[in-house]
Design an enzyme around this catalytic site. Structure first.
Site, PDB file in Angstrom:
ATOM      1  N   ASP A 191       0.851  -1.185   0.000  1.00  0.00           N
ATOM      2  CA  ASP A 191       0.000   0.000   0.000  1.00  0.00           C
ATOM      3  C   ASP A 191       0.882   1.229   0.000  1.00  0.00           C
ATOM      4  O   ASP A 191       1.981   1.215   0.527  1.00  0.00           O
ATOM      5  CB  ASP A 191      -0.900   0.004   1.233  1.00  0.00           C
ATOM      6  CG  ASP A 191      -1.960   1.101   1.139  1.00  0.00           C
ATOM      7  OD1 ASP A 191      -2.529   1.271   0.040  1.00  0.00           O
ATOM      8  OD2 ASP A 191      -2.199   1.789   2.141  1.00  0.00           O
ATOM      9  N   GLU A 275      -3.175  -1.616  -4.882  1.00  0.00           N
ATOM     10  CA  GLU A 275      -4.516  -1.087  -5.102  1.00  0.00           C
ATOM     11  C   GLU A 275      -4.566  -0.339  -6.436  1.00  0.00           C
ATOM     12  O   GLU A 275      -3.560   0.126  -6.938  1.00  0.00           O
ATOM     13  CB  GLU A 275      -4.941  -0.170  -3.952  1.00  0.00           C
ATOM     14  CG  GLU A 275      -4.176   1.133  -3.897  1.00  0.00           C
ATOM     15  CD  GLU A 275      -4.595   2.018  -2.737  1.00  0.00           C
ATOM     16  OE1 GLU A 275      -5.799   2.131  -2.494  1.00  0.00           O
ATOM     17  OE2 GLU A 275      -3.712   2.573  -2.088  1.00  0.00           O
ATOM     18  N   ASP A 358      -1.589   2.049   7.176  1.00  0.00           N
ATOM     19  CA  ASP A 358      -1.094   1.588   5.875  1.00  0.00           C
ATOM     20  C   ASP A 358      -0.785   0.097   5.893  1.00  0.00           C
ATOM     21  O   ASP A 358      -1.001  -0.607   4.907  1.00  0.00           O
ATOM     22  CB  ASP A 358       0.154   2.374   5.481  1.00  0.00           C
ATOM     23  CG  ASP A 358      -0.133   3.866   5.355  1.00  0.00           C
ATOM     24  OD1 ASP A 358      -1.270   4.216   4.980  1.00  0.00           O
ATOM     25  OD2 ASP A 358       0.767   4.671   5.642  1.00  0.00           O
TER      26      ASP A 358
END
Ligand SMILES: [Zn+2]
Length: 411
Positions: A191, A275, A358
């Site tokens: 991430d 992502e 995160d």
């Protein structure tokens, strides 16, 4: 399958070569603007109810330019014909992007606004340790030895300027290895971080290089300095140049850390889940820290995309609607609403998990249900277990110090 791999490094030209570099960049800019004017005139004409004109292609334009070279554009004889030719090809690409609704109408390249720019050359390009041979320019010294492979098949070079430094990107054709063995080990999610550059689901954190903090203070100082200088004065010009040099150093330091990180990941992790980034969402962001994080993240995912191909690992993008920030990575509980940006820690109301925001998101990415669908083969080692407590703030265990530590993951 053949792949093109770019090696970018700084040039150390002598004065005559420097003049030639400027001439080549000037010729590329000239050809681009000249072709753009012609193409836009045709485009405007075709908006009217006339019989339509054919839009000239790069080939048509180059033919015309070669004709003009014999007359008033004789200065073009001083540069390799590749420079204008490639600029016209870029222009063709800019127009097809415009017609494909991917970008706006192409802009003129103004030296004042957009700098000296770049140019591309083909043909007799050679590399030997510490030097590169460019058509029409000759052997130019490099600031770094041994980075560009000397016995490589070179397709082209792109030379560019930034803050009065010149760089060459040598595009080398490499054979993609067919029987690439993917690296072993568990699947990971990655991430983008807010305080750091990125966080891996195994707890590893890519910190912002320490040097950046020092640079950023200096950057603010120089910016203030610039605003105090009188407009048009030579002191103002000097302050602006100092600022541009520092900006470049900041950018290079950050890029260097990102390069090492993505190489390390692609080399040792078989499957990497990231992502999806909604570009539109990102561009509309006025929060400065977030904007910088987005830019770094864009670069990280771009590099992961090609490096996973080099090293035989797989990059998977979780779909945009997967709530990796809102979900608890231990029990799957969903938070109502989002997690505000300033909230650094994820607290789960259901199982009382406390984890770095995160890291929690990275672990959720590693558990994205779509992974199995995307992968044809099972992953050795399975998905990372998330059973153990996650109280592990970034910066403690598992931190990769990429700022000035040893160059462990250099490719
Ligand atoms: Zn929970």
């Amino acid at each position: 399958m053949k792949l093109v791999r770019a090696y970018k490094t700084e040039l150390a030209p002598d004065d005559a070569q420097l003049a030639s570099l400027y001439r080549h960049a000037g010729a590329a800019r000239f050809a681009y603007n000249w072709g753009l004017e012609w193409k836009s005139n045709v485009h405007l004409f075709n908006l009217l109810p006339h019989p339509r004109l054919k839009t000239p292609s790069a080939v048509d334009l180059h033919r015309e330019l070669t004709r003009l070279k014999k007359g008033k554009l004789s200065w073009l004889y001083e540069v390799s014909k590749c420079a204008p030719q490639e600029a016209l090809r870029d222009l063709d690409a800019a127009f097809s992007n415009f017609f494909g609704h991917r970008t706006g109408f192409p802009n003129f390249k103004s030296r004042k606004k957009r700098g000296v720019g770049s140019f591309t050359l083909y043909g007799a390009i050679r590399v030997r340790p510490g030097e590169v041979r460019l058509p029409r320019i000759g052997w130019v010294r490099l600031k770094e030895r041994g980075y560009i492979p000397s016995r490589a098949h070179i397709k082209s070079v792109t030379v560019s300027e930034r803050a009065k430094r010149w760089y060459v990107a040598v595009n080398v054709v490499v054979e993609e290895r067919k029987e690439l063995l993917p690296p072993h080990g568990p699947l990971v999610g990655v991430d983008r971080g807010l305080n750091s550059l990125a966080v891996i689901s195994d707890g590893t954190v890519l910190e912002n290089p320490r040097a950046l903090r020092r640079y950023e203070r200096k950057l603010r100082h120089l910016q203030r300095n610039l605003s105090r200088k009188r407009k048009g004065s030579s002191n103002r010009r000097k302050a602006r140049e100092a600022l541009a040099r520092l900006n470049l150093r900041v950018r290079n330091t950050r890029l260097d850390a990102i390069q090492k990180f993505t190489t390390m990941l692609a080399k040792i992790k078989p499957v990497i889940v990231v992502e999806d980034l909604d570009v539109k969402n990102m561009m509309g962001n006025h929060h400065l820290a977030r904007a910088i994080a987005d830019a770094a993240w864009g670069e990280i995912s771009r590099q992961l995309l090609y490096k996973t191909r080099w090293y035989g690992s797989t990059l998977i993008t979780a779909d945009r609607w997967y709530p990796s920030t809102k979900r608890c990575s231990r029990c799957g509980h969903m938070k109502d609403g989002g997690l505000p940006i300033e909230e650094r820690v994820f607290h789960c109301e259901a199982c009382s998990l406390v984890a770095d925001r995160d890291l929690n998101a990275a672990r959720n990415l590693a558990e994205w249900p779509g992974v199995a669908r995307t992968l044809e083969m099972p992953v050795e080692g399975g998905v990372q277990s998330t059973a153990e407590p996650l109280i592990q703030p970034p910066g403690e265990s598992g931190t990769i110090s990429l700022g000035r530590g040893p160059r462990r993951w250099m490719s």
